[in-house]
Write a protein that holds these residues in place. Sequence first.
Motif, PDB file in Angstrom:
ATOM      1  N   LEU A 146       0.834  -1.213   0.000  1.00  0.00           N
ATOM      2  CA  LEU A 146       0.000   0.000   0.000  1.00  0.00           C
ATOM      3  C   LEU A 146       0.869   1.263   0.000  1.00  0.00           C
ATOM      4  N   PHE A 147       1.939   1.200   0.796  1.00  0.00           N
ATOM      5  CA  PHE A 147       2.855   2.342   0.881  1.00  0.00           C
ATOM      6  C   PHE A 147       3.532   2.579  -0.479  1.00  0.00           C
ATOM      7  N   LYS A 148       3.885   1.453  -1.122  1.00  0.00           N
ATOM      8  CA  LYS A 148       4.531   1.543  -2.442  1.00  0.00           C
ATOM      9  C   LYS A 148       3.582   2.207  -3.452  1.00  0.00           C
ATOM     10  N   ARG A 149       2.314   1.787  -3.412  1.00  0.00           N
ATOM     11  CA  ARG A 149       1.317   2.371  -4.329  1.00  0.00           C
ATOM     12  C   ARG A 149       1.151   3.861  -4.062  1.00  0.00           C
ATOM     13  N   LEU A 150       1.121   4.184  -2.773  1.00  0.00           N
ATOM     14  CA  LEU A 150       0.956   5.608  -2.428  1.00  0.00           C
ATOM     15  C   LEU A 150       2.120   6.444  -2.966  1.00  0.00           C
ATOM     16  N   ILE A 151       3.336   5.883  -2.877  1.00  0.00           N
ATOM     17  CA  ILE A 151       4.509   6.613  -3.398  1.00  0.00           C
ATOM     18  C   ILE A 151       4.384   6.794  -4.909  1.00  0.00           C
ATOM     19  N   ILE A 152       3.994   5.701  -5.601  1.00  0.00           N
ATOM     20  CA  ILE A 152       3.843   5.784  -7.073  1.00  0.00           C
ATOM     21  C   ILE A 152       2.814   6.854  -7.433  1.00  0.00           C
ATOM     22  N   ILE A 153       1.668   6.825  -6.745  1.00  0.00           N
ATOM     23  CA  ILE A 153       0.613   7.801  -7.041  1.00  0.00           C
ATOM     24  C   ILE A 153       1.092   9.218  -6.731  1.00  0.00           C
ATOM     25  N   ALA A 154       1.782   9.368  -5.612  1.00  0.00           N
ATOM     26  CA  ALA A 154       2.254  10.709  -5.215  1.00  0.00           C
ATOM     27  C   ALA A 154       3.241  11.263  -6.241  1.00  0.00           C
ATOM     28  N   VAL A 155       4.169  10.400  -6.686  1.00  0.00           N
ATOM     29  CA  VAL A 155       5.159  10.853  -7.689  1.00  0.00           C
ATOM     30  C   VAL A 155       4.443  11.222  -8.984  1.00  0.00           C
ATOM     31  N   ALA A 156       3.495  10.350  -9.399  1.00  0.00           N
ATOM     32  CA  ALA A 156       2.767  10.619 -10.647  1.00  0.00           C
ATOM     33  C   ALA A 156       1.994  11.927 -10.552  1.00  0.00           C
ATOM     34  N   VAL A 157       1.302  12.115  -9.429  1.00  0.00           N
ATOM     35  CA  VAL A 157       0.511  13.353  -9.252  1.00  0.00           C
ATOM     36  C   VAL A 157       1.435  14.570  -9.240  1.00  0.00           C
ATOM     37  N   ALA A 158       2.595  14.411  -8.569  1.00  0.00           N
ATOM     38  CA  ALA A 158       3.543  15.528  -8.485  1.00  0.00           C
ATOM     39  C   ALA A 158       4.060  15.939  -9.867  1.00  0.00           C
ATOM     40  N   ILE A 159       4.109  14.987 -10.798  1.00  0.00           N
ATOM     41  CA  ILE A 159       4.563  15.326 -12.162  1.00  0.00           C
ATOM     42  C   ILE A 159       3.378  15.752 -13.031  1.00  0.00           C
ATOM     43  N   VAL A 160       2.290  14.960 -12.952  1.00  0.00           N
ATOM     44  CA  VAL A 160       1.173  15.174 -13.888  1.00  0.00           C
ATOM     45  C   VAL A 160       0.456  16.501 -13.625  1.00  0.00           C
ATOM     46  N   VAL A 161       0.165  16.799 -12.366  1.00  0.00           N
ATOM     47  CA  VAL A 161      -0.632  17.999 -12.072  1.00  0.00           C
ATOM     48  C   VAL A 161       0.061  19.291 -12.553  1.00  0.00           C
ATOM     49  N   PRO A 162       1.340  19.521 -12.180  1.00  0.00           N
ATOM     50  CA  PRO A 162       1.974  20.748 -12.703  1.00  0.00           C
ATOM     51  C   PRO A 162       2.087  20.737 -14.229  1.00  0.00           C
ATOM     52  N   ALA A 163       2.347  19.522 -14.803  1.00  0.00           N
ATOM     53  CA  ALA A 163       2.481  19.453 -16.273  1.00  0.00           C
ATOM     54  C   ALA A 163       1.156  19.775 -16.958  1.00  0.00           C
ATOM     55  N   VAL A 164       0.053  19.254 -16.396  1.00  0.00           N
ATOM     56  CA  VAL A 164      -1.276  19.549 -16.968  1.00  0.00           C
ATOM     57  C   VAL A 164      -1.572  21.052 -16.844  1.00  0.00           C
ATOM     58  N   TYR A 165      -1.299  21.587 -15.668  1.00  0.00           N
ATOM     59  CA  TYR A 165      -1.546  23.021 -15.446  1.00  0.00           C
ATOM     60  C   TYR A 165      -0.727  23.871 -16.424  1.00  0.00           C
ATOM     61  N   TYR A 166       0.546  23.475 -16.570  1.00  0.00           N
ATOM     62  CA  TYR A 166       1.435  24.208 -17.474  1.00  0.00           C
ATOM     63  C   TYR A 166       0.956  24.094 -18.927  1.00  0.00           C
ATOM     64  N   ALA A 167       0.546  22.859 -19.304  1.00  0.00           N
ATOM     65  CA  ALA A 167       0.076  22.643 -20.678  1.00  0.00           C
ATOM     66  C   ALA A 167      -1.187  23.452 -20.957  1.00  0.00           C
ATOM     67  N   ILE A 168      -2.111  23.471 -19.974  1.00  0.00           N
ATOM     68  CA  ILE A 168      -3.362  24.223 -20.180  1.00  0.00           C
ATOM     69  C   ILE A 168      -3.070  25.715 -20.302  1.00  0.00           C
ATOM     70  N   SER A 169      -2.201  26.224 -19.421  1.00  0.00           N
ATOM     71  CA  SER A 169      -1.911  27.667 -19.493  1.00  0.00           C
ATOM     72  C   SER A 169      -1.179  28.012 -20.796  1.00  0.00           C
ATOM     73  N   LEU A 170      -0.297  27.113 -21.242  1.00  0.00           N
ATOM     74  CA  LEU A 170       0.387  27.355 -22.527  1.00  0.00           C
ATOM     75  C   LEU A 170      -0.609  27.318 -23.672  1.00  0.00           C
ATOM     76  N   ASN A 171      -1.531  26.353 -23.595  1.00  0.00           N
ATOM     77  CA  ASN A 171      -2.527  26.234 -24.657  1.00  0.00           C
ATOM     78  C   ASN A 171      -3.432  27.456 -24.696  1.00  0.00           C
ATOM     79  N   ASN A 172      -3.837  27.931 -23.509  1.00  0.00           N
ATOM     80  CA  ASN A 172      -4.678  29.143 -23.476  1.00  0.00           C
ATOM     81  C   ASN A 172      -3.942  30.325 -24.073  1.00  0.00           C
ATOM     82  N   ALA A 173      -2.654  30.437 -23.728  1.00  0.00           N
ATOM     83  CA  ALA A 173      -1.857  31.541 -24.282  1.00  0.00           C
ATOM     84  C   ALA A 173      -1.736  31.397 -25.791  1.00  0.00           C
ATOM     85  N   ASN A 174      -1.557  30.135 -26.260  1.00  0.00           N
ATOM     86  CA  ASN A 174      -1.468  29.912 -27.702  1.00  0.00           C
ATOM     87  C   ASN A 174      -2.787  30.188 -28.389  1.00  0.00           C
TER      88      ASN A 174
END
Lengths: 266, 276
Positions: free
Chosen positions: A4-32
Amino acid sequence: MNVLFKRLIIIAVAVAIVVPAVYYAISLNNANQKQSDPLYYAPYDSSMIGYVNYNGTHLYVFAQNRSFGIILDTSSLTNLNFSKIASLTGNTNLSSSGKGSSFNITAKTNLSLYASYRNYNIYVIKNISFSFAGVSLGNQSVYLYEDNGFVVIGNINGIFDSINATINGRNAVSYSGYINTSANVSIAMFNLTNRFVRSIYVNMTGYNMTGRLVFTNYTYESYFISVMSNIKGFSITSVNDLSITFRMNDIDITSAYQLIGAVNDQ
Amino acid sequence: MTSKFAVAFSYYFKNYYRSRSFYLMLALIVLITAIMSYFSFRYQGKIDNFLSRFDSAAINASLKSRALDYIWSFVLVDIPVYAAVFFGSPSISSEIEDRTAFHIFSLPVGRVTILTAKYAAAYAVTVLISIIYLIIEAVITRTIYGTLDLKAFLISFLITLIFIASVLAFTFFISSIFNRNIYAYITVLIIYFLVFNAVDVITSLLYSTTSPFLLNNAANIIMEVFVNINLFTFSPTISLSPAGTSQILLAVAVMIVYLAASLAAAAILFENKEAK
């Protein structure tokens, strides 16, 4: 390690990468989406698109039957002095502050809010007079609105068409290939009602011009070639069906009039 | 853990490059590269014709070399997809289908280590195959036009590496859902070439633009760094200049989203897999 701890780490790492990347992509797309391309503000059905580079200030123009407009990239306004524009109008009633997306025009007398259309404020400048290339216009009204660092100036139909183009996504961005921004002046005219020429693409740098003309039939094409072959500095670089490309060196006002005359079968 | 990863990686890497899939992909790449090389020499005049439609004054060797690289990259964007289908689709499902899971699940190696080692091995062979194509692309461009836009080429190369990572992760994720290879193969192909394209057509029709959040559209930046032409929409945009920085960053961000989300999902699903 606990599964369970291992899964939580995987999810946390994924969220830590995906959320800022999605936010960045959306803001870049809006600017574009807002576009750095000025043609985003020109209507899709424009019959003429033009580009002017005047000492580093970039202007785009568009026109169709009942509307026209000038698209001004305010981030390129380093060489444009608004006090000069004000002096042209005979009044010192325009002032500017800032540039880029925070560009403002402060009204004192002649600039006033005309209307609000689809969440854009349209301003009007009344009684503006100007002369250019021997043509003088007095007491005209021009309309303008600002979005994302671009100012669109034109007649009221041009402003409405420009706003509709940006909101409906029916803009002229796809025509950017017809404009050469490394030239001083670049003009593309499509679907002309002219009997002789269907479309015109012209690029001018200094006193040299290159261009392409698409004729409506072979008679006019051969007539044009025979007329223009006598003009100094004019050379045809290729002929492909009804389309010809040409080059014109050391162009002056006489040869320019001759070219316009030949295009109009005069 | 590092040594376990290294052992697993070397095992899977050998497994991949000794496989028929690898030699099939290699043969395909050699064939495609040969065809592209022939066309590049045979029809180089067509590039001049194409460019002169826009602005004959702007045509120079640099622009022509970028236009040629654009055409080569047009083919390149699909190579990692097919490689990913070959190497990624059966990656996890095959362990169940071939019953090798009984052996590897009982080993004193974590499943995340196994997954990442297999992913790294698949990534290495895909990069190996793509590099062959990219080297020939650079050589041919340089031979024909005497110049190569090195900056654009390196950007395209780096984005290709990210795209390979991204599309492989996506196929690993799909593979982790199924226990049969054939389902994984078909699903990846349907999602990438059918679902993504269908969404693309719909957004193109409704909004006159392609959706930048689809992986196949993000991959187009591999060619657009040379010449910014997007033909995959109902109102194609054509600019002879390279794609802008914000466009590149958007595509890379989308690829990273697919990469991180797919790998995480694959890891969690693989953790839950039971040998049958």
